[in-house]
Enzyme design. Structure first.
Site, PDB file in Angstrom:
ATOM      1  N   CYS A   1       0.899  -1.074  -0.031  1.00 21.24           N
ATOM      2  CA  CYS A   1       0.038   0.108   0.143  1.00 21.24           C
ATOM      3  C   CYS A   1       1.004   1.180  -0.036  1.00 21.24           C
ATOM      4  CB  CYS A   1      -1.040   0.054   1.294  1.00 21.24           C
ATOM      5  SG  CYS A   1      -1.932   1.514   1.607  1.00 21.24           S
TER       6      CYS A   1
ATOM      7  N   HIS B   1      -9.611  -3.382  -0.852  1.00 22.27           N
ATOM      8  CA  HIS B   1      -8.548  -2.684   0.019  1.00 22.27           C
ATOM      9  C   HIS B   1      -8.746  -1.237  -0.125  1.00 22.27           C
ATOM     10  CE1 HIS B   1      -3.970  -2.010   0.402  1.00 22.27           C
ATOM     11  NE2 HIS B   1      -4.364  -0.967   0.052  1.00 22.27           N
ATOM     12  N   GLU B   2      -9.603  -0.789  -1.042  1.00 18.29           N
ATOM     13  CA  GLU B   2      -9.773   0.738  -1.130  1.00 18.29           C
ATOM     14  C   GLU B   2     -10.897   0.996  -0.146  1.00 18.29           C
ATOM     15  OE1 GLU B   2      -7.598   2.403  -2.327  1.00 18.29           O
ATOM     16  OE2 GLU B   2      -6.797   1.026  -3.199  1.00 18.29           O
TER      17      GLU B   2
ATOM     18  N   HIS C   1      -9.967   1.282   3.384  1.00 20.73           N
ATOM     19  CA  HIS C   1      -9.389   2.929   3.658  1.00 20.73           C
ATOM     20  C   HIS C   1     -10.614   3.456   4.159  1.00 20.73           C
ATOM     21  CE1 HIS C   1      -5.214   2.671   2.740  1.00 20.73           C
ATOM     22  NE2 HIS C   1      -5.171   2.165   1.372  1.00 20.73           N
TER      23      HIS C   1
END
Lengths: 188, 168
Positions: free
Chosen positions: B98, B140-141, B144
């Site tokens: 990342c 993954h995003e 966030h």
């Protein structure tokens, strides 16, 4: 991981091993903390009934290997733990990650001698660099099974299929299963 | 058009759940543009979420079409406002890195199929199914946006494969 030597720091490789019991890590970390050492990188695990620690530690100069050795000698007296300490030079501390593909190779089959040797020799002769390796004897006493799992960095231009082909003849010769898969990290 | 600096941990914005976008205005559309520019500027990057450029809003962009893992299975450039995962299935482990956690990678288990809903910058609500690497990138995003880093989800292969056994 980027671990680069800072000119004001002295670096040491510390290896500690002994019969497993509760508190080995805490005791070791306490010695290092009291001395003002930083644990820069480490790997600690159980191997058989032994607990093994490998650490890269740093300390602001001036600081000598002797000071570390003396402290561990006192702390580890009567505990059965052995400590080995080595000075690290500049070029041993600076680490550059591999540039080629990373792959995970698993090898398993009925236990026999030579599995680790034959696999790693084959890889080394082709310039494949091992970054991590674990072995374990599993199965039952009557049918022991040997498992080897390793992470390897391939030289630039070598593909996972090349490694699979390379190990194909070993598979037959040693009667083991071998699988290779790509684990090059994805940037997200 | 602006490439923004990537915020790195321990900046606490990365650990803070993001606010829902209530109204899509020019400011939000500019934010989406900046995310796209920042993604394209990052070497090999396939996605950027708002908190990574210092904005705590539920907005992210993803494009896996140029990545070798995603080039054969993708929905192109995704501009996602208030994205939600409606359903998930399957599981696979991938080693992730990342931009907000430099110099470290780790094995993370993710769902392999997703049903997703989000709003586009023009207000259109889209719903579709994603799979494979695109599904990994989306998770993954979206993590966030919930204040989660891949470090919160690391699965150690070694302890999974080799259960401790007693030698005594």
């Amino acid at each position: 991981m980027n671990l680069c030597r800072k000119p004001n720091l002295a670096h040491f490789a510390v290896t500690i091993i002994g019969k497993d019991r509760t508190g080995i890590v805490a005791d070791t970390a306490e010695v290092l903390y009291r001395l003002g050492c930083n644990v820069e990188d480490s790997s600690c695990t159980m191997l058989g009934g032994e607990f093994a620690m490998i650490l890269i530690v740093s300390h602001e100069k001036p600081f000598s290997k002797k000071q570390l050795e003396a402290e561990f000698a006192t702390k580890n007296a009567n505990t059965g733990l052995s400590a080995f300490i080595r000075n690290l030079k500049d070029d041993e501390v600076c680490y550059r990650g591999p540039e080629g593909e990373l792959c995970l190779i698993s090898v398993y089959g009925s236990d026999k001698s030579g599995i680790v040797y034959r696999v790693t020799r084959e890889l080394a002769d082709r310039g494949v660099s091992i970054a991590d390796l674990n072995t374990k004897l599993i199965g039952t006493p009557a049918d022991p099974v040997y498992v080897l799992v390793l992470e390897a960095a391939l030289p630039t231009g070598m593909a996972v299929e090349d490694v699979t082909n390379l190990l194909e003849k070993l598979k037959k010769e040693l009667s083991v299963e071998i699988s290779v898969r790509l684990i090059t990290p994805v940037s997200l | 058009m602006a490439v923004r600096n990537i915020v790195t941990y321990p900046n606490q914005i990365l650990k803070t759940p993001c606010q829902v976008v209530e109204q899509i205005d020019d400011w939000v559309r500019q934010l989406v543009d900046d995310l796209v520019d920042t993604m394209h500027a990052g070497p090999g990057s396939v996605g950027v979420a708002s908190p990574q450029i210092g904005v705590s809003l539920r907005v992210c962009v993803i494009d896996v079409s140029k990545n070798r893992h995603g080039k054969d299975n993708n929905h192109g450039l995704l501009l996602m406002i208030n994205p939600e995962i409606l359903a998930r299935s399957g599981a696979a482990v991938m080693r992730e890195g990342c931009m907000s956690v430099p110099d470290y990678t780790g094995d993370v288990e993710r769902s392999t199929e997703l049903t997703l809903r989000f709003t586009e910058p023009d207000g259109t609500v889209r719903e579709f199914e994603a799979s494979g690497f695109e599904a990994v990138a989306i998770q993954h995003e979206l993590d966030h946006l919930d204040g989660l880093l891949f470090l919160d989800r690391i699965a150690s292969l070694k302890t999974g494969l080799f259960r401790r056994k007693s030698y005594k």
